[in-house]
Design an enzyme around this catalytic site. Structure first.
Site, PDB file in Angstrom:
ATOM      1  N   LYS A  13       0.823  -1.224   0.000  1.00  0.00           N
ATOM      2  CA  LYS A  13       0.000   0.000   0.000  1.00  0.00           C
ATOM      3  C   LYS A  13       0.850   1.264   0.000  1.00  0.00           C
ATOM      4  CE  LYS A  13      -2.334  -0.448   3.821  1.00  0.00           C
ATOM      5  NZ  LYS A  13      -1.869  -1.728   4.351  1.00  0.00           N
ATOM      6  N   ARG A  88      -9.799   1.539   9.019  1.00  0.00           N
ATOM      7  CA  ARG A  88      -9.423   0.147   9.292  1.00  0.00           C
ATOM      8  C   ARG A  88     -10.471  -0.574  10.131  1.00  0.00           C
ATOM      9  NH1 ARG A  88      -3.364   1.106   9.006  1.00  0.00           N
ATOM     10  NH2 ARG A  88      -2.365  -0.914   9.068  1.00  0.00           N
ATOM     11  N   ARG A 127      10.851  -6.787   4.385  1.00  0.00           N
ATOM     12  CA  ARG A 127      10.802  -5.379   4.800  1.00  0.00           C
ATOM     13  C   ARG A 127      11.452  -5.202   6.171  1.00  0.00           C
ATOM     14  NH1 ARG A 127       5.059  -2.464   5.273  1.00  0.00           N
ATOM     15  NH2 ARG A 127       5.025  -3.348   7.344  1.00  0.00           N
ATOM     16  N   ARG A 133      11.583  -1.936  10.801  1.00  0.00           N
ATOM     17  CA  ARG A 133      10.424  -1.434  11.537  1.00  0.00           C
ATOM     18  C   ARG A 133      10.176  -2.255  12.788  1.00  0.00           C
ATOM     19  NH1 ARG A 133       5.163   0.023   7.959  1.00  0.00           N
ATOM     20  NH2 ARG A 133       4.169  -0.943   9.741  1.00  0.00           N
ATOM     21  N   ARG A 144      -0.934  -8.552  13.299  1.00  0.00           N
ATOM     22  CA  ARG A 144      -1.477  -7.546  12.377  1.00  0.00           C
ATOM     23  C   ARG A 144      -2.296  -8.201  11.268  1.00  0.00           C
ATOM     24  NH1 ARG A 144       3.701  -5.199  10.788  1.00  0.00           N
ATOM     25  NH2 ARG A 144       2.581  -3.873   9.357  1.00  0.00           N
TER      26      ARG A 144
HETATM   27  P1  AMP Z   1       0.715   0.874   8.786  1.00  0.00           P
HETATM   28  O1  AMP Z   1       1.964   1.629   8.495  1.00  0.00           O
HETATM   29  O2  AMP Z   1      -0.454   1.361   7.979  1.00  0.00           O
HETATM   30  O3  AMP Z   1       0.900  -0.609   8.688  1.00  0.00           O
HETATM   31  O4  AMP Z   1       0.330   1.167  10.320  1.00  0.00           O
HETATM   32  C1  AMP Z   1       1.231   0.843  11.368  1.00  0.00           C
HETATM   33  C2  AMP Z   1       0.472   0.795  12.685  1.00  0.00           C
HETATM   34  O5  AMP Z   1      -0.095   2.075  12.980  1.00  0.00           O
HETATM   35  C3  AMP Z   1      -0.695  -0.173  12.730  1.00  0.00           C
HETATM   36  O6  AMP Z   1      -0.285  -1.511  13.007  1.00  0.00           O
HETATM   37  C4  AMP Z   1      -1.512   0.421  13.884  1.00  0.00           C
HETATM   38  O7  AMP Z   1      -0.917   0.157  15.145  1.00  0.00           O
HETATM   39  C5  AMP Z   1      -1.361   1.915  13.613  1.00  0.00           C
HETATM   40  N1  AMP Z   1      -2.423   2.398  12.689  1.00  0.00           N
HETATM   41  C6  AMP Z   1      -2.259   2.877  11.436  1.00  0.00           C
HETATM   42  N2  AMP Z   1      -3.441   3.229  10.888  1.00  0.00           N
HETATM   43  C7  AMP Z   1      -4.391   2.933  11.814  1.00  0.00           C
HETATM   44  C8  AMP Z   1      -5.803   3.027  11.839  1.00  0.00           C
HETATM   45  N3  AMP Z   1      -6.497   3.483  10.783  1.00  0.00           N
HETATM   46  N4  AMP Z   1      -6.442   2.634  12.976  1.00  0.00           N
HETATM   47  C9  AMP Z   1      -5.761   2.180  14.031  1.00  0.00           C
HETATM   48  N5  AMP Z   1      -4.431   2.036  14.070  1.00  0.00           N
HETATM   49  C10 AMP Z   1      -3.733   2.406  12.977  1.00  0.00           C
END
Ligand code: AMP
Length: 189
Positions: A13, A88, A127, A133, A144
């Site tokens: 994404k 989400r 990654r 990360r 996740r």
């Molecule tokens: P991502 O980079 O999109 O994978 O997001 C990394 C982390 O940020 C996720 O595993 C959540 O802990 C938090 N996060 C990102 N977007 C959201 C969202 N829309 N709702 C809740 N937590 C989020």
């Protein structure tokens, strides 16, 4: 152009979001990136979000929704935006509907990237090596994926029922996926 980009962790994404947003001259708004920047900057928001992120859990809706509402209100989001990683949860969909109504705007489409499970885990482990990360360890990756299946994948049906869903196969090289996305978006115009 106002878009949502959805897909499981590891679907690519973030990479696609940046390319699509640059093409349309709109900001790619990644809630994950905003949270990570806040964690790095040790802001109050970062302190609150970090423990959820480290565990692979979702940051509570109230915190996330307020952050997105503020972000969508900034001037650079006026011509359009691409949301990466939001909404989400079903509660976030409802909240986003309210924000869009308040700002008197509508979404053009929801792009959903599909990638099979084995490929996802492979990409995430890669990654982890490249980006380092904190939430790319095996246990957290599994958590996740579970959360995505339980809480986020139902959103695909919601947007499909609204006739807004554009499903794109996320397999293959970055540029081949980008091409499929642009081809798909072109059919909407
Ligand atoms: P991502 O980079 O999109 O994978 O997001 C990394 C982390 O940020 C996720 O595993 C959540 O802990 C938090 N996060 C990102 N977007 C959201 C969202 N829309 N709702 C809740 N937590 C989020």
């Amino acid at each position: 152009m106002r878009l949502i980009l959805m897909g499981p962790p590891g679907a690519g994404k973030g990479t696609q979001a940046k390319v699509i947003a640059a093409h349309y001259g709109i900001p790619a708004i990644s809630t994950g990136d905003i949270f990570r920047a806040n964690v790095a900057g040790r802001t109050q928001l970062g302190v609150e979000a970090q423990r959820y992120m480290d565990a692979g859990d979702y940051v509570p809706d109230e915190i996330t929704n307020a952050m997105v509402r503020d972000r969508l209100g900034l001037d650079d989001a006026k011509p359009g935006f691409l949301l990466d990683g939001y909404p989400r949860t079903l509660a976030q969909v409802k909240e986003l509907d309210g924000m869009l109504a308040d700002y008197d705007i509508t979404l053009d489409t929801v792009v959903s990237l599909t990638v099979d499970r084995d490929e996802l885990v492979k990409r995430l482990l890669q990654r982890a090596e490249v980006e380092g990360r904190a939430d790319d360890t095996e246990d957290v990756i599994r958590r996740r994926q579970e959360l995505y299946a339980e809480q986020t994948s139902p959103l695909i049906d919601v947007y499909a029922e609204r006739g807004m869903l554009l499903e794109i196969e996320g397999k293959g090289s970055v540029s081949s996926v980008t091409e499929r996305i642009f081809d798909g978006l072109a059919t909407l115009a």
